[in-house]
Design a protein around this motif. Structure first.
Motif, PDB file in Angstrom:
ATOM      1  N   MET A 310     -24.364  24.918  -3.072  1.00  0.00           N
ATOM      2  CA  MET A 310     -23.759  23.565  -2.591  1.00  0.00           C
ATOM      3  C   MET A 310     -23.892  22.185  -3.689  1.00  0.00           C
ATOM      4  SD  MET A 310     -21.457  23.630   0.220  1.00  0.00           S
ATOM      5  CE  MET A 310     -22.352  21.797   0.668  1.00  0.00           C
ATOM      6  N   THR A 311     -24.636  22.123  -4.199  1.00  0.00           N
ATOM      7  CA  THR A 311     -24.592  20.875  -4.540  1.00  0.00           C
ATOM      8  C   THR A 311     -24.555  20.324  -5.916  1.00  0.00           C
ATOM      9  OG1 THR A 311     -27.361  21.108  -3.466  1.00  0.00           O
ATOM     10  CG2 THR A 311     -27.004  19.632  -5.728  1.00  0.00           C
ATOM     11  N   TRP A 312     -24.378  21.896  -6.233  1.00  0.00           N
ATOM     12  CA  TRP A 312     -23.095  21.656  -7.944  1.00  0.00           C
ATOM     13  C   TRP A 312     -21.722  21.315  -7.303  1.00  0.00           C
ATOM     14  CZ3 TRP A 312     -22.242  22.260 -13.304  1.00  0.00           C
ATOM     15  CH2 TRP A 312     -21.183  23.314 -13.263  1.00  0.00           C
ATOM     16  N   PHE A 313     -21.629  21.860  -6.464  1.00  0.00           N
ATOM     17  CA  PHE A 313     -19.745  21.542  -6.037  1.00  0.00           C
ATOM     18  C   PHE A 313     -20.188  19.933  -5.170  1.00  0.00           C
ATOM     19  CE2 PHE A 313     -16.372  21.401  -2.695  1.00  0.00           C
ATOM     20  CZ  PHE A 313     -15.368  21.634  -3.394  1.00  0.00           C
ATOM     21  N   LEU A 314     -20.993  19.495  -4.507  1.00  0.00           N
ATOM     22  CA  LEU A 314     -20.990  18.889  -3.810  1.00  0.00           C
ATOM     23  C   LEU A 314     -21.012  16.790  -5.155  1.00  0.00           C
ATOM     24  CD1 LEU A 314     -22.736  18.965  -0.918  1.00  0.00           C
ATOM     25  CD2 LEU A 314     -20.164  18.788  -1.153  1.00  0.00           C
ATOM     26  N   TRP A 315     -21.493  17.253  -6.222  1.00  0.00           N
ATOM     27  CA  TRP A 315     -21.960  15.846  -7.490  1.00  0.00           C
ATOM     28  C   TRP A 315     -21.557  15.601  -8.370  1.00  0.00           C
ATOM     29  CZ3 TRP A 315     -25.103  12.296  -6.237  1.00  0.00           C
ATOM     30  CH2 TRP A 315     -25.744  12.451  -4.427  1.00  0.00           C
ATOM     31  N   HIS A 316     -20.450  17.277  -8.793  1.00  0.00           N
ATOM     32  CA  HIS A 316     -19.895  17.469 -10.182  1.00  0.00           C
ATOM     33  C   HIS A 316     -18.698  16.292 -10.417  1.00  0.00           C
ATOM     34  CE1 HIS A 316     -16.982  19.165  -8.317  1.00  0.00           C
ATOM     35  NE2 HIS A 316     -15.896  19.502  -8.871  1.00  0.00           N
ATOM     36  N   LEU A 317     -18.205  15.455  -9.542  1.00  0.00           N
ATOM     37  CA  LEU A 317     -16.714  14.498  -9.692  1.00  0.00           C
ATOM     38  C   LEU A 317     -18.184  12.968  -9.462  1.00  0.00           C
ATOM     39  CD1 LEU A 317     -13.826  16.037  -7.733  1.00  0.00           C
ATOM     40  CD2 LEU A 317     -14.578  15.527 -10.223  1.00  0.00           C
ATOM     41  N   THR A 318     -19.393  13.524  -8.725  1.00  0.00           N
ATOM     42  CA  THR A 318     -20.108  12.211  -9.158  1.00  0.00           C
ATOM     43  C   THR A 318     -20.472  12.211 -10.447  1.00  0.00           C
ATOM     44  OG1 THR A 318     -20.502  12.009  -6.704  1.00  0.00           O
ATOM     45  CG2 THR A 318     -21.737  11.061  -8.568  1.00  0.00           C
ATOM     46  N   TRP A 351     -16.698  17.769 -23.420  1.00  0.00           N
ATOM     47  CA  TRP A 351     -17.023  16.793 -22.026  1.00  0.00           C
ATOM     48  C   TRP A 351     -17.514  17.288 -21.493  1.00  0.00           C
ATOM     49  CZ3 TRP A 351     -16.445  12.070 -20.785  1.00  0.00           C
ATOM     50  CH2 TRP A 351     -15.433  11.938 -19.946  1.00  0.00           C
ATOM     51  N   ALA A 352     -16.980  18.912 -21.282  1.00  0.00           N
ATOM     52  CA  ALA A 352     -17.588  19.665 -20.045  1.00  0.00           C
ATOM     53  C   ALA A 352     -19.313  19.486 -20.364  1.00  0.00           C
ATOM     54  CB  ALA A 352     -16.559  20.423 -20.116  1.00  0.00           C
ATOM     55  N   LEU A 353     -19.506  19.928 -21.453  1.00  0.00           N
ATOM     56  CA  LEU A 353     -20.963  20.192 -21.576  1.00  0.00           C
ATOM     57  C   LEU A 353     -22.111  18.711 -21.081  1.00  0.00           C
ATOM     58  CD1 LEU A 353     -21.083  21.949 -25.027  1.00  0.00           C
ATOM     59  CD2 LEU A 353     -21.708  23.339 -22.723  1.00  0.00           C
ATOM     60  N   VAL A 354     -21.268  17.504 -21.256  1.00  0.00           N
ATOM     61  CA  VAL A 354     -21.960  16.358 -21.599  1.00  0.00           C
ATOM     62  C   VAL A 354     -21.897  16.137 -20.148  1.00  0.00           C
ATOM     63  CG1 VAL A 354     -21.991  14.003 -21.879  1.00  0.00           C
ATOM     64  CG2 VAL A 354     -21.416  15.121 -23.456  1.00  0.00           C
ATOM     65  N   LEU A 355     -20.821  16.841 -19.322  1.00  0.00           N
ATOM     66  CA  LEU A 355     -20.988  16.183 -17.564  1.00  0.00           C
ATOM     67  C   LEU A 355     -21.926  17.737 -16.972  1.00  0.00           C
ATOM     68  CD1 LEU A 355     -17.316  15.764 -16.907  1.00  0.00           C
ATOM     69  CD2 LEU A 355     -19.088  14.760 -16.531  1.00  0.00           C
ATOM     70  N   LEU A 356     -22.232  19.157 -17.679  1.00  0.00           N
ATOM     71  CA  LEU A 356     -22.979  19.349 -17.120  1.00  0.00           C
ATOM     72  C   LEU A 356     -24.280  19.276 -17.312  1.00  0.00           C
ATOM     73  CD1 LEU A 356     -23.058  22.481 -16.337  1.00  0.00           C
ATOM     74  CD2 LEU A 356     -23.197  23.467 -18.740  1.00  0.00           C
ATOM     75  N   MET A 362     -28.087  16.228 -11.279  1.00  0.00           N
ATOM     76  CA  MET A 362     -28.462  15.717  -9.515  1.00  0.00           C
ATOM     77  C   MET A 362     -28.500  17.068  -9.046  1.00  0.00           C
ATOM     78  SD  MET A 362     -24.870  13.682  -9.718  1.00  0.00           S
ATOM     79  CE  MET A 362     -24.354  12.628 -10.937  1.00  0.00           C
ATOM     80  N   VAL A 363     -28.424  18.264  -9.765  1.00  0.00           N
ATOM     81  CA  VAL A 363     -28.498  19.351  -8.671  1.00  0.00           C
ATOM     82  C   VAL A 363     -30.707  19.840  -8.761  1.00  0.00           C
ATOM     83  CG1 VAL A 363     -28.956  22.007  -8.852  1.00  0.00           C
ATOM     84  CG2 VAL A 363     -27.183  20.683  -9.780  1.00  0.00           C
ATOM     85  N   LEU A 364     -31.355  19.106  -9.950  1.00  0.00           N
ATOM     86  CA  LEU A 364     -32.684  19.270 -10.039  1.00  0.00           C
ATOM     87  C   LEU A 364     -32.531  18.450  -9.046  1.00  0.00           C
ATOM     88  CD1 LEU A 364     -33.050  19.256 -13.406  1.00  0.00           C
ATOM     89  CD2 LEU A 364     -33.983  21.222 -11.806  1.00  0.00           C
ATOM     90  N   VAL A 365     -32.564  16.964  -8.734  1.00  0.00           N
ATOM     91  CA  VAL A 365     -32.902  15.955  -7.712  1.00  0.00           C
ATOM     92  C   VAL A 365     -32.720  16.064  -6.403  1.00  0.00           C
ATOM     93  CG1 VAL A 365     -32.697  13.347  -7.276  1.00  0.00           C
ATOM     94  CG2 VAL A 365     -32.619  14.240  -9.714  1.00  0.00           C
ATOM     95  N   PHE A 366     -31.764  16.566  -5.955  1.00  0.00           N
ATOM     96  CA  PHE A 366     -31.231  17.099  -5.026  1.00  0.00           C
ATOM     97  C   PHE A 366     -30.836  18.310  -4.314  1.00  0.00           C
ATOM     98  CE2 PHE A 366     -29.089  13.619  -6.427  1.00  0.00           C
ATOM     99  CZ  PHE A 366     -29.536  12.319  -5.449  1.00  0.00           C
ATOM    100  N   GLY A 367     -31.187  19.056  -5.340  1.00  0.00           N
ATOM    101  CA  GLY A 367     -30.797  20.906  -4.984  1.00  0.00           C
ATOM    102  C   GLY A 367     -31.925  21.332  -3.676  1.00  0.00           C
ATOM    103  N   ARG A 368     -32.830  20.485  -3.672  1.00  0.00           N
ATOM    104  CA  ARG A 368     -34.055  20.674  -2.424  1.00  0.00           C
ATOM    105  C   ARG A 368     -32.928  20.474  -1.379  1.00  0.00           C
ATOM    106  NH1 ARG A 368     -37.923  15.769  -3.615  1.00  0.00           N
ATOM    107  NH2 ARG A 368     -36.954  16.788  -6.040  1.00  0.00           N
ATOM    108  N   PHE A 369     -32.118  19.550  -1.022  1.00  0.00           N
ATOM    109  CA  PHE A 369     -31.427  20.005   0.844  1.00  0.00           C
ATOM    110  C   PHE A 369     -30.715  21.201   0.883  1.00  0.00           C
ATOM    111  CE2 PHE A 369     -32.085  15.415  -0.849  1.00  0.00           C
ATOM    112  CZ  PHE A 369     -32.575  14.541   0.435  1.00  0.00           C
ATOM    113  N   GLU A 370     -30.726  22.211   0.042  1.00  0.00           N
ATOM    114  CA  GLU A 370     -30.358  23.637   0.346  1.00  0.00           C
ATOM    115  C   GLU A 370     -31.066  24.307   0.706  1.00  0.00           C
ATOM    116  OE1 GLU A 370     -26.525  24.937  -1.696  1.00  0.00           O
ATOM    117  OE2 GLU A 370     -26.812  23.519  -3.684  1.00  0.00           O
TER     118      GLU A 370
END
Length: 435
Positions: A310-318, A351-356, A362-370
């Motif tokens: 969920m975190t991976w999906f929700l934050w990728h466009l941010t 480009w994809a690697l940088v965004l990854l 973001m996943v490390l920071v906000f993943g705990r909400f899962e």
């Protein structure tokens, strides 16, 4: 002597029950990964033209047939149907009621949403106070919150999953046929009157109908190559007729080059695309994937992705919106290649690697909400989780379409609606709540 990583993978593998269908977990992770990479690819960022959300599709029509492969949201609804049926049947065996089951599902999907909404509220307030143009913020929030349209649609399907399972258990394939037929009527009215808003019921009708193909998979009604080939044939013929003879465009992802969108609002074409994809995936991939996922390392990676999906999906466009605006503010540094040029395509992996990497932070920071704490409260009255689902879906649907900011400024109500809905509906467990 095994490495620590392999040892951990072996422990996860050993702890997985033999009855678990590992292909379901793999397809869920793979579908979301393809969506993420697809979003990062179709967005064109130009130092002169700024951000174009569907730049590749708008400019290069040769990419439109490729969306039949890369528009993989139907696969997520396929595995969602499998998982939701499994979950609801388990709840019934344990004596867990619908209200408690729905609250649990809402907690799993809704709580990871909170930091995203709060973050964009704070960003919008600060940016507007600093004098940022409303139009720029409207586009930024709209792009960053695009993933929430899917979340809204999926939550609606979860709400109706138990009664849908009753229909499936009684009428089998006719429950799917009936739903798709109703979706066709909705499309005919919406397209005939040129009123896209009238097509919005298909966010439920189309996805809820196709969602039941996951029930069929779980119940063994798609066993054998003959049935899977039949599903492929129905999907292929249906799509060919709708696109070839009907008003529907080739692209299964919204493009400014088309007068009608297959995905916004959802059209009946998506159900046939789902049948085509589901039939091919089960026919060609289920058996080899079942064998491959017995390998501890591959299964371990699948489990890790699903733990933070969920975190991976929700934050990728941010991540994409933030990086794009940073580079544009620095004068377009790193945005030299013209979109769709040979060099531009060659630099997409970088480009994809940088965004990854950015999304990974973001996943490390906000993943705990899962990982919300265990919910041992008594079952709520039915109206509470139902109210939460309605308010969450309403707020997300508006923001996915129009963002948080309009010409008149910040629209507080839409990001606050899901938050207030989850509080009022008891999805968020407040301190002191009765256990």
């Amino acid at each position: 002597m095994t490495t620590p990583r392999l040892s951990r993978a072996q422990k996860v593998d050993a702890a997985t029950p033999d009855s678990r269908n590992r292909v379901v977990d793999f397809l869920r992770a793979a579908a979301i990964t393809v969506v993420v990479l697809g979003h990062w690819t179709i967005v064109a960022v130009d130092a002169d033209g700024g951000i174009s959300p569907h730049g590749v599709l708008d400019t290069a029509r040769w990419t439109h047939p490729l969306t039949w492969i890369f528009q993989v949201m139907p696969i997520f609804f396929l595995v969602g149907g499998y998982s939701n049926a499994l979950s609801w049947r388990s709840a019934r065996r344990k004596g867990v009621g619908y209200a408690q089951w729905l609250r649990t599902r809402l907690r799993r999907l809704g709580i990871p949403l909170l930091p995203l909404l709060i973050a964009w509220l704070v960003i919008s307030v600060i940016a507007l106070a600093a004098g940022a143009p409303n139009t720029a913020l409207q586009l930024a929030t709209q792009m960053a919150l695009v993933p929430t349209w899917f979340l809204a649609a999926y939550l609606l399907v979860i709400v109706v999953a138990p009664p849908l399972l009753v229909l499936w258990e009684r009428f089998a394939w006719w429950s799917i046929v009936g739903g798709i037929a109703l979706a066709g009527v909705v499309d005919a009215v919406s397209i005939g009157l040129d009123q896209p808003l009238l097509g919005y019921p298909n966010y439920v009708l189309v996805w809820a109908s196709f969602h039941q193909v996951g029930f069929a998979w779980l119940d063994g009604r798609l066993e054998g190559p003959a049935r899977r080939l039949a599903l492929v044939g129905i999907g292929a013929v249906g799509l060919a007729l709708l696109v070839g003879l009907g008003p529907y465009p080739v692209s299964m992802i919204t493009s400014g080059a088309d007068e009608i969108s297959n995905s916004s609002p959802t059209r009946v074409t998506m159900a046939f695309l789902g049948m085509l994809q589901a039939g091919l995936v089960l026919l060609l991939l289920e058996r080899p994937l079942t064998a491959l996922l017995r390998r501890p390392r591959l299964w371990f990676v699948t489990v890790l992705v699903n733990q933070r999906i969920m975190t991976w999906f929700l934050w990728h466009l941010t991540a994409l919106v933030g990086l794009s605006h940073l580079l544009l503010a620095l004068g377009g540094i790193g945005l030299g290649p013209a979109p769709l040029s040979g060099i531009w395509w060659a630099t997409r992996p970088l480009w994809a690697l940088v965004l990854l990497a950015l999304t990974g932070v973001m996943v490390l920071v906000f993943g705990r909400f899962e990982d919300p704490r265990e919910d041992d409260r008594p079952a709520p009255p039915l109206w509470r989780p139902f109210l939460a689902a309605v308010l969450v879906c309403a707020g997300l649907a508006v923001m996915a379409d129009a963002g948080m900011v309009g010409p008149d400024g910040l629209h507080w109500i839409w990001p606050l609606l899901p938050i207030l809905g989850m509080i009022a509906g008891g999805v968020i467990r407040l301190r002191g709540s009765r256990a």
